[in-house]
Design a protein around this motif. Structure first.
Motif, PDB file in Angstrom:
ATOM      1  N   ASN A   9      -5.724  -0.866  -3.787  1.00  0.00           N
ATOM      2  CA  ASN A   9      -5.733  -1.091  -2.343  1.00  0.00           C
ATOM      3  C   ASN A   9      -7.109  -0.735  -1.781  1.00  0.00           C
ATOM      4  O   ASN A   9      -7.666   0.324  -2.073  1.00  0.00           O
ATOM      5  N   ALA A  10      -7.662  -1.624  -0.964  1.00  0.00           N
ATOM      6  CA  ALA A  10      -9.000  -1.408  -0.397  1.00  0.00           C
ATOM      7  C   ALA A  10      -8.958  -0.650   0.929  1.00  0.00           C
ATOM      8  O   ALA A  10      -9.953  -0.574   1.638  1.00  0.00           O
ATOM      9  N   ARG A  55      11.196   2.221  -7.985  1.00  0.00           N
ATOM     10  CA  ARG A  55      10.490   2.103  -6.697  1.00  0.00           C
ATOM     11  C   ARG A  55       9.115   2.748  -6.760  1.00  0.00           C
ATOM     12  O   ARG A  55       8.139   2.214  -6.209  1.00  0.00           O
ATOM     13  N   THR A  56       8.998   3.885  -7.433  1.00  0.00           N
ATOM     14  CA  THR A  56       7.687   4.535  -7.548  1.00  0.00           C
ATOM     15  C   THR A  56       6.712   3.683  -8.362  1.00  0.00           C
ATOM     16  O   THR A  56       5.521   3.605  -8.030  1.00  0.00           O
ATOM     17  N   LEU A  57       7.188   3.024  -9.405  1.00  0.00           N
ATOM     18  CA  LEU A  57       6.313   2.148 -10.187  1.00  0.00           C
ATOM     19  C   LEU A  57       5.846   0.957  -9.349  1.00  0.00           C
ATOM     20  O   LEU A  57       4.678   0.552  -9.437  1.00  0.00           O
ATOM     21  N   THR A  58       6.747   0.418  -8.549  1.00  0.00           N
ATOM     22  CA  THR A  58       6.363  -0.705  -7.694  1.00  0.00           C
ATOM     23  C   THR A  58       5.326  -0.290  -6.654  1.00  0.00           C
ATOM     24  O   THR A  58       4.343  -1.011  -6.403  1.00  0.00           O
ATOM     25  N   THR A  59       5.545   0.878  -6.053  1.00  0.00           N
ATOM     26  CA  THR A  59       4.588   1.370  -5.057  1.00  0.00           C
ATOM     27  C   THR A  59       3.231   1.655  -5.683  1.00  0.00           C
ATOM     28  O   THR A  59       2.176   1.343  -5.097  1.00  0.00           O
ATOM     29  N   TYR A  60       3.223   2.221  -6.866  1.00  0.00           N
ATOM     30  CA  TYR A  60       1.955   2.499  -7.540  1.00  0.00           C
ATOM     31  C   TYR A  60       1.198   1.208  -7.870  1.00  0.00           C
ATOM     32  O   TYR A  60      -0.016   1.106  -7.673  1.00  0.00           O
ATOM     33  N   TRP A 113      -6.187   7.071  -6.674  1.00  0.00           N
ATOM     34  CA  TRP A 113      -5.556   7.401  -7.949  1.00  0.00           C
ATOM     35  C   TRP A 113      -6.624   7.823  -8.946  1.00  0.00           C
ATOM     36  O   TRP A 113      -7.749   7.351  -8.902  1.00  0.00           O
ATOM     37  N   PRO A 114      -6.268   8.708  -9.873  1.00  0.00           N
ATOM     38  CA  PRO A 114      -7.246   9.100 -10.894  1.00  0.00           C
ATOM     39  C   PRO A 114      -7.516   7.954 -11.856  1.00  0.00           C
ATOM     40  O   PRO A 114      -6.821   6.926 -11.864  1.00  0.00           O
ATOM     41  N   SER A 149       3.767  10.817  -0.213  1.00  0.00           N
ATOM     42  CA  SER A 149       4.963  11.630   0.051  1.00  0.00           C
ATOM     43  C   SER A 149       6.228  10.913  -0.422  1.00  0.00           C
ATOM     44  O   SER A 149       7.155  11.546  -0.946  1.00  0.00           O
ATOM     45  N   GLU A 150       6.258   9.594  -0.264  1.00  0.00           N
ATOM     46  CA  GLU A 150       7.420   8.819  -0.724  1.00  0.00           C
ATOM     47  C   GLU A 150       7.529   8.858  -2.243  1.00  0.00           C
ATOM     48  O   GLU A 150       8.618   9.064  -2.790  1.00  0.00           O
ATOM     49  N   ILE A 151       6.403   8.663  -2.932  1.00  0.00           N
ATOM     50  CA  ILE A 151       6.427   8.681  -4.393  1.00  0.00           C
ATOM     51  C   ILE A 151       6.828  10.066  -4.906  1.00  0.00           C
ATOM     52  O   ILE A 151       7.627  10.203  -5.839  1.00  0.00           O
ATOM     53  N   CYS A 152       6.280  11.105  -4.285  1.00  0.00           N
ATOM     54  CA  CYS A 152       6.612  12.467  -4.713  1.00  0.00           C
ATOM     55  C   CYS A 152       8.100  12.754  -4.521  1.00  0.00           C
ATOM     56  O   CYS A 152       8.749  13.329  -5.400  1.00  0.00           O
ATOM     57  N   ALA A 153       8.657  12.355  -3.392  1.00  0.00           N
ATOM     58  CA  ALA A 153      10.069  12.614  -3.122  1.00  0.00           C
ATOM     59  C   ALA A 153      10.976  11.852  -4.085  1.00  0.00           C
ATOM     60  O   ALA A 153      11.976  12.405  -4.575  1.00  0.00           O
TER      61      ALA A 153
END
Length: 276
Positions: A97-98, A86-91, A105-106, A225-229
């Motif tokens: 994203n504009a 899920r985190t890979l998909t969100t990233y 992201w770095p 916050s979702e990715i971190c969790a």
């Protein structure tokens, strides 16, 4: 003086029945047939039979403990795989994203720890499914193999559970040591990369970059916050699985110990014979 002579002879069945008519029911053939118990010669139990049966019961307990451990590990590995995926998909969906004027992201995002979590979850899922199929399949293990008749009627009654236990011991041991190595390697690998990039402003991992935004409130992107969790939950579950795999190593040792005792009982039965 005349003395009356009393008859001291025991009364006949008719006389006894006339005095106690309520007991005449016990003369019925149906009652007599049910009251008689055929003489049965109890089977001769030898100390070797008791020894073998005790160890076969331990093998049955061991079997279900392994099933429970495999199910718990399977569920945990599925959660790890789902969270990391899920985190890979969100990233991937928010990288370009504009919505934000500046990139969130770095320039360099190291995805290797997340890929390691996904790979760990996939391998553990497959390995635990394989063991569950092998343990529950009738061709490898049957219920009668772990619950034989008491006492065993022939040496073959003990050789069957011994062969089944030996096969499952081999499968469990190989998969357990593979899981131990995989979970420890994944934990060390992900921890090393996250620690190395934790203070970098130009690079980071999904976990190190998103978790540093905690506490900024509305200034942080909403999906951080979702990715971190999710990355933290997946990493913590892998650490928990290390503890479970250590217990699996103990179950592997117990299985080989029970197998050795069953082999000893089988050898004693072949040498002495089993009395029925």
């Amino acid at each position: 003086m005349s003395f009356q002579r009393f008859d001291t002879s025991p009364p006949s069945s008719e006389q006894a029945e006339s005095k106690r008519p309520h007991l005449s029911v016990f003369r019925f053939a149906s009652f007599q047939s049910t009251s008689r118990r055929p003489s049965q010669t109890p089977p001769a139990y030898t100390p070797n039979d008791v020894f073998a049966t005790r160890n076969q019961r331990q093998a049955k307990v061991l079997h279900w403990l392994r099933i429970a451990t495999a199910v718990i590990t399977l569920l945990a590995s599925v959660v790890v795989m789902a969270c990391a995926g899920r985190t890979l998909t969100t990233y991937s969906s928010t990288r370009d994203n504009a919505e934000w004027i500046l990139p969130v992201w770095p320039a360099s995002v190291d995805l290797r720890p997340t890929h390691a979590l996904v790979a760990c979850g996939v391998i553990l899922t497959i390995s635990n499914l394989f063991y569950l199929v092998a343990a529950l399949a009738p061709t490898v293990r049957s219920y009668q193999s772990y619950c034989p008749s008491y006492p065993p009627r022939s040496p073959a009654d003990m050789s069957q559970p011994l062969r089944s236990l030996r096969t499952l011991n081999l499968i469990w041991t190989i998969l357990t040591f593979l899981s131990v190595f995989l979970t420890i390697f994944t934990t060390a690998f992900a921890s090393a990369i996250n620690s190395h990039l934790s203070n970098s402003t130009e690079a980071g991992t999904l976990s190190s970059w998103t978790c540093r935004w905690q506490g900024f409130g509305a200034a942080a992107p909403g999906h951080f916050s979702e990715i971190c969790a999710m990355t933290t939950a997946a990493f913590d579950l892998v650490i928990l699985m290390i503890v479970i795999e250590v217990l699996s190593v103990l179950l592997a040792g117990w299985g080989w110990w029970v197998g050795a005792r069953l082999k000893k009982a089988e050898g004693g039965s072949k040498g002495q014979g089993i009395a029925v």
